[in-house]
Scaffold this motif. Sequence first.
Motif, PDB file in Angstrom:
ATOM      1  N   LYS A   1      -1.109   5.200  11.091  1.00 55.36           N
ATOM      2  CA  LYS A   1      -0.413   6.354  11.654  1.00 55.36           C
ATOM      3  C   LYS A   1      -0.365   7.527  10.682  1.00 55.36           C
ATOM      4  O   LYS A   1      -0.251   8.665  11.100  1.00 55.36           O
ATOM      5  CB  LYS A   1       0.991   5.965  12.126  1.00 55.36           C
TER       6      LYS A   1
ATOM      7  N   HIS B   1      10.917  -2.375   7.857  1.00 52.67           N
ATOM      8  CA  HIS B   1      10.375  -1.091   7.400  1.00 52.67           C
ATOM      9  C   HIS B   1      11.550  -0.144   7.327  1.00 52.67           C
ATOM     10  O   HIS B   1      12.116   0.229   8.347  1.00 52.67           O
ATOM     11  CB  HIS B   1       9.307  -0.565   8.369  1.00 52.67           C
TER      12      HIS B   1
ATOM     13  N   GLY C   1       6.329   3.234   3.374  1.00 56.77           N
ATOM     14  CA  GLY C   1       7.275   4.101   2.670  1.00 56.77           C
ATOM     15  C   GLY C   1       7.320   3.853   1.174  1.00 56.77           C
ATOM     16  O   GLY C   1       8.113   4.463   0.471  1.00 56.77           O
TER      17      GLY C   1
ATOM     18  N   GLU D   1       2.578  -2.314   3.884  1.00 54.42           N
ATOM     19  CA  GLU D   1       1.725  -1.498   4.753  1.00 54.42           C
ATOM     20  C   GLU D   1       2.019  -0.015   4.578  1.00 54.42           C
ATOM     21  O   GLU D   1       2.479   0.638   5.509  1.00 54.42           O
ATOM     22  CB  GLU D   1       1.857  -1.931   6.218  1.00 54.42           C
ATOM     23  N   PRO D   2       1.736   0.526   3.390  1.00 50.94           N
ATOM     24  CA  PRO D   2       1.954   1.955   3.187  1.00 50.94           C
ATOM     25  C   PRO D   2       0.913   2.781   3.937  1.00 50.94           C
ATOM     26  O   PRO D   2      -0.208   2.330   4.158  1.00 50.94           O
ATOM     27  CB  PRO D   2       1.780   2.124   1.673  1.00 50.94           C
ATOM     28  N   GLY D   3       1.300   3.978   4.316  1.00 47.75           N
ATOM     29  CA  GLY D   3       0.352   4.932   4.885  1.00 47.75           C
ATOM     30  C   GLY D   3       0.092   6.022   3.861  1.00 47.75           C
ATOM     31  O   GLY D   3      -1.007   6.170   3.329  1.00 47.75           O
ATOM     32  N   GLU D   4       1.159   6.741   3.549  1.00 48.90           N
ATOM     33  CA  GLU D   4       1.064   7.874   2.626  1.00 48.90           C
ATOM     34  C   GLU D   4       0.363   7.518   1.326  1.00 48.90           C
ATOM     35  O   GLU D   4      -0.456   8.285   0.823  1.00 48.90           O
ATOM     36  CB  GLU D   4       2.474   8.376   2.266  1.00 48.90           C
TER      37      GLU D   4
ATOM     38  N   TYR E   1      -0.534  12.497   7.624  1.00 52.32           N
ATOM     39  CA  TYR E   1       0.298  13.046   8.702  1.00 52.32           C
ATOM     40  C   TYR E   1      -0.131  14.466   9.083  1.00 52.32           C
ATOM     41  O   TYR E   1       0.704  15.306   9.410  1.00 52.32           O
ATOM     42  CB  TYR E   1       1.788  12.992   8.306  1.00 52.32           C
TER      43      TYR E   1
HETATM   44  C1  LIG Z   1       5.521   4.689   9.240  1.00 47.85           C
HETATM   45  C2  LIG Z   1       5.309   3.258   9.059  1.00 47.85           C
HETATM   46  C3  LIG Z   1       4.492   2.794   8.013  1.00 47.85           C
HETATM   47  C4  LIG Z   1       3.851   3.716   6.988  1.00 47.85           C
HETATM   48  O1  LIG Z   1       4.789   4.488   6.335  1.00 47.85           O
HETATM   49  P1  LIG Z   1       4.409   5.491   5.129  1.00 47.85           P
HETATM   50  O2  LIG Z   1       5.653   6.255   4.943  1.00 47.85           O
HETATM   51  O3  LIG Z   1       3.281   6.368   5.604  1.00 47.85           O
HETATM   52  O4  LIG Z   1       4.037   4.670   3.959  1.00 47.85           O
HETATM   53  C5  LIG Z   1       4.320   1.432   7.916  1.00 47.85           C
HETATM   54  N1  LIG Z   1       4.898   0.568   8.786  1.00 47.85           N
HETATM   55  C6  LIG Z   1       5.656   0.997   9.819  1.00 47.85           C
HETATM   56  C7  LIG Z   1       6.246   0.009  10.754  1.00 47.85           C
HETATM   57  C8  LIG Z   1       5.894   2.344   9.994  1.00 47.85           C
HETATM   58  O5  LIG Z   1       6.662   2.758  11.000  1.00 47.85           O
END
Ligand SMILES: *Cc1c(COP(=O)(O)O)cnc(C)c1O
Length: 387
Positions: free
Chosen positions: A41, A179, A217, A248-251, A346
């Motif tokens: 995401k 999360h 996060g 599971e980081p995104g950023e 994002y």
């Molecule tokens: C948003 C989200 C993430 C990723 O979060 P980041 O802030 O981008 O690291 C991972 N898992 C879940 C369930 C989320 O909602």
Amino acid sequence: MDICRIPTPAYVIDEKKMKENLEILRDTADQAGCKILLAQKAFSGFCEYPLIARYLAGATASSLHEAKLGHEEMGKENHIFSCAYRPEEIREIAEICDHIVVNSYSQLEKYGETIASLHPAGHTGIGLRINPECSTQTDHAIYDPCAPGSRFGVTSIRLKEAIRRNPEAWKYVEGIHFHTLCEQNSDDLETTLQAVEDKFGDILSQPQIRWLNMGGGHHITRPDYDRQRLIRLVRHMKETYRVEVYLEPGEAIALNAGYLVTEVMDQVENGITTLILDASAACHMPDVIEMPYRPPLRDSGEPDEKAFTYRLSSCTCLSGDIIGDYSFDHEVKEGERLYFEDMAIYSMVKNNTFNGIGLPSIWAMDESGDCRLIRRFGYEDFKNRLS
Ligand SMILES: *Cc1c(COP(=O)(O)O)cnc(C)c1O
């Protein structure tokens, strides 16, 4: 092509920076003995999935579409969390996802049997999201899944009631997911884990629980992030509860690994000088308005810090479509290019064509600084979503 010459507006993915992030993440996973997934995401630039796949264990999704993208383009472990699943989608999701995290006991009761039947015997792949009721940040209230009344995750009291009421459904659960963080350091994870252990330690100790997913996060690739503490915490959870640990980081994967290149189209004087850019906060960096935050801009300062201060805005009709006030050492002229930084996350995943404003093209910059075009957008991309 050199970044100075690509047509604007354009997102440019910086592969050198991304690789540096991925090396930090792989090293952290190796030392902690955990698995790290890309949360799509935040970044779904799948042209880079082969690179990401060399370093991470797989991807996680928030919807069927993201899950399909991870399955098709990453082809490693594929996970999903959603607040609720559609009956017509659950079979396809179960077929392409290794882990399916549900948000409520009612979703577990609804889909537990179906999901389990589509996975190998003894591995249902089903996780339950818990709510540890422990808020650790106040800066971004809209990103606090532990706020009172939050829809995210089952609280410990409700979970215990539900298990008592329907112990059969509980048998399908093999993983726990939480999360709760957003751009945070590992001290906040430590606080959160304390709450998780206090409230759910007995659940985690059950032999049926094989894995713990600690969500996203985690700002692991930020210079001041305390990785040693994260490694210690992961090891503690693994050893105490005999679980496999996932992050599971995104950023963190694409942090500071992208730019939005824009050009000054005009200047408007009205007490302050506004630069009209061919990029928009509302369309191309919506987090600036939503979060809100001030995107870093190369060679600029705070208002009045440098000799020439301008307000940066766009062509949309939204008065509040303002990126911020920035200052420069020189007078900025029409036709000049500006480079917004930290624009991989994002941004592309959230952009839109409000006002019919065109979408920035997507470029990837290799380690030598050479940019190649990944995709260009036009009128059809606007029109095809509208009728
Ligand atoms: C948003 C989200 C993430 C990723 O979060 P980041 O802030 O981008 O690291 C991972 N898992 C879940 C369930 C989320 O909602």
